[in-house]
Design a protein around this motif. Structure first.
Motif, PDB file in Angstrom:
ATOM      1  N   GLY A   1     -22.246  32.971  44.285  1.00  0.00           N
ATOM      2  CA  GLY A   1     -22.939  33.345  45.528  1.00  0.00           C
ATOM      3  C   GLY A   1     -22.930  34.587  46.016  1.00  0.00           C
TER       4      GLY A   1
ATOM      5  N   SER B   1     -25.708  37.018  43.596  1.00  0.00           N
ATOM      6  CA  SER B   1     -26.725  36.254  43.742  1.00  0.00           C
ATOM      7  C   SER B   1     -27.657  35.760  45.149  1.00  0.00           C
ATOM      8  CB  SER B   1     -26.888  35.107  42.661  1.00  0.00           C
ATOM      9  OG  SER B   1     -26.025  34.140  43.078  1.00  0.00           O
ATOM     10  N   GLY B   2     -26.472  35.456  45.820  1.00  0.00           N
ATOM     11  CA  GLY B   2     -26.971  35.195  47.141  1.00  0.00           C
ATOM     12  C   GLY B   2     -27.467  36.325  47.956  1.00  0.00           C
TER      13      GLY B   2
ATOM     14  N   SER C   1     -31.275  32.324  44.140  1.00  0.00           N
ATOM     15  CA  SER C   1     -30.305  31.569  45.068  1.00  0.00           C
ATOM     16  C   SER C   1     -29.722  30.450  44.608  1.00  0.00           C
ATOM     17  CB  SER C   1     -30.920  31.332  46.457  1.00  0.00           C
ATOM     18  OG  SER C   1     -31.437  32.591  47.050  1.00  0.00           O
TER      19      SER C   1
ATOM     20  N   GLY D   1     -31.007  36.926  46.432  1.00  0.00           N
ATOM     21  CA  GLY D   1     -31.838  35.676  46.872  1.00  0.00           C
ATOM     22  C   GLY D   1     -32.410  36.141  48.060  1.00  0.00           C
ATOM     23  N   VAL D   2     -31.507  36.404  49.223  1.00  0.00           N
ATOM     24  CA  VAL D   2     -32.034  36.583  50.452  1.00  0.00           C
ATOM     25  C   VAL D   2     -32.807  37.840  50.702  1.00  0.00           C
ATOM     26  CG1 VAL D   2     -31.235  37.120  52.839  1.00  0.00           C
ATOM     27  CG2 VAL D   2     -30.111  35.645  51.536  1.00  0.00           C
TER      28      VAL D   2
ATOM     29  N   GLY E   1     -29.744  31.240  49.552  1.00  0.00           N
ATOM     30  CA  GLY E   1     -28.933  32.344  49.630  1.00  0.00           C
ATOM     31  C   GLY E   1     -27.678  32.515  50.578  1.00  0.00           C
TER      32      GLY E   1
ATOM     33  N   GLY F   1     -35.367  30.004  49.522  1.00  0.00           N
ATOM     34  CA  GLY F   1     -34.582  31.126  49.078  1.00  0.00           C
ATOM     35  C   GLY F   1     -33.717  31.850  49.803  1.00  0.00           C
TER      36      GLY F   1
ATOM     37  N   SER G   1     -36.915  34.269  44.214  1.00  0.00           N
ATOM     38  CA  SER G   1     -35.719  34.022  45.395  1.00  0.00           C
ATOM     39  C   SER G   1     -34.942  32.742  45.336  1.00  0.00           C
ATOM     40  CB  SER G   1     -36.256  34.346  46.899  1.00  0.00           C
ATOM     41  OG  SER G   1     -35.572  33.915  47.846  1.00  0.00           O
TER      42      SER G   1
END
Length: 111
Positions: A48, A51-52, A39, A55-56, A84, A80, A35
């Motif tokens: 972002g 991948s944000g 992020s 990651g979240v 994110g 992360g 994560s």
């Protein structure tokens, strides 16, 4: 002058670090590490959006697993999640700025 041969024997080194008879800890959850890495990569590579979100999601899944299993890495998962969200917000702000700039810069016929 001669010295007698060294006769002191040392015990063999332990096969694992730590105190004798100690069991290793539960370790760090891999999803928590993933994560944070995803992020941060999204934030640093300016992508972002995808991948944000990834990651979240990974951070929330990792936190749930950490609560259930007792593994380590809760701080990594939280980091992360936060990184994110920050990456996603920055991406949305930049996207909004680009849309507004392009609408203001281009004269639309009939407006």
């Amino acid at each position: 002058m001669t010295f007698p041969p060294h006769s002191q024997q040392y015990p063999p080194a332990p096969s694992h670090p730590g105190a004798p008879g100690a069991t290793p800890g539960p370790g760090t959850d891999g999803l928590a590490v993933a994560s944070l890495v995803v992020s941060l990569a999204g934030l640093l590579l300016c992508c972002g959006s995808v991948s944000g979100v990834v990651g979240v999601v990974l951070g929330h899944v990792a936190r749930r697993r950490i609560r259930r299993t007792g593994q380590g890495g809760a701080g990594l998962a939280l980091a992360g999640i936060l990184v994110g969200w920050v990456g996603l917000v920055i991406f949305l702000l930049v996207l909004t700025w680009h849309i507004l700039f392009n609408v203001m810069a281009v004269k639309i016929p009939g407006w």
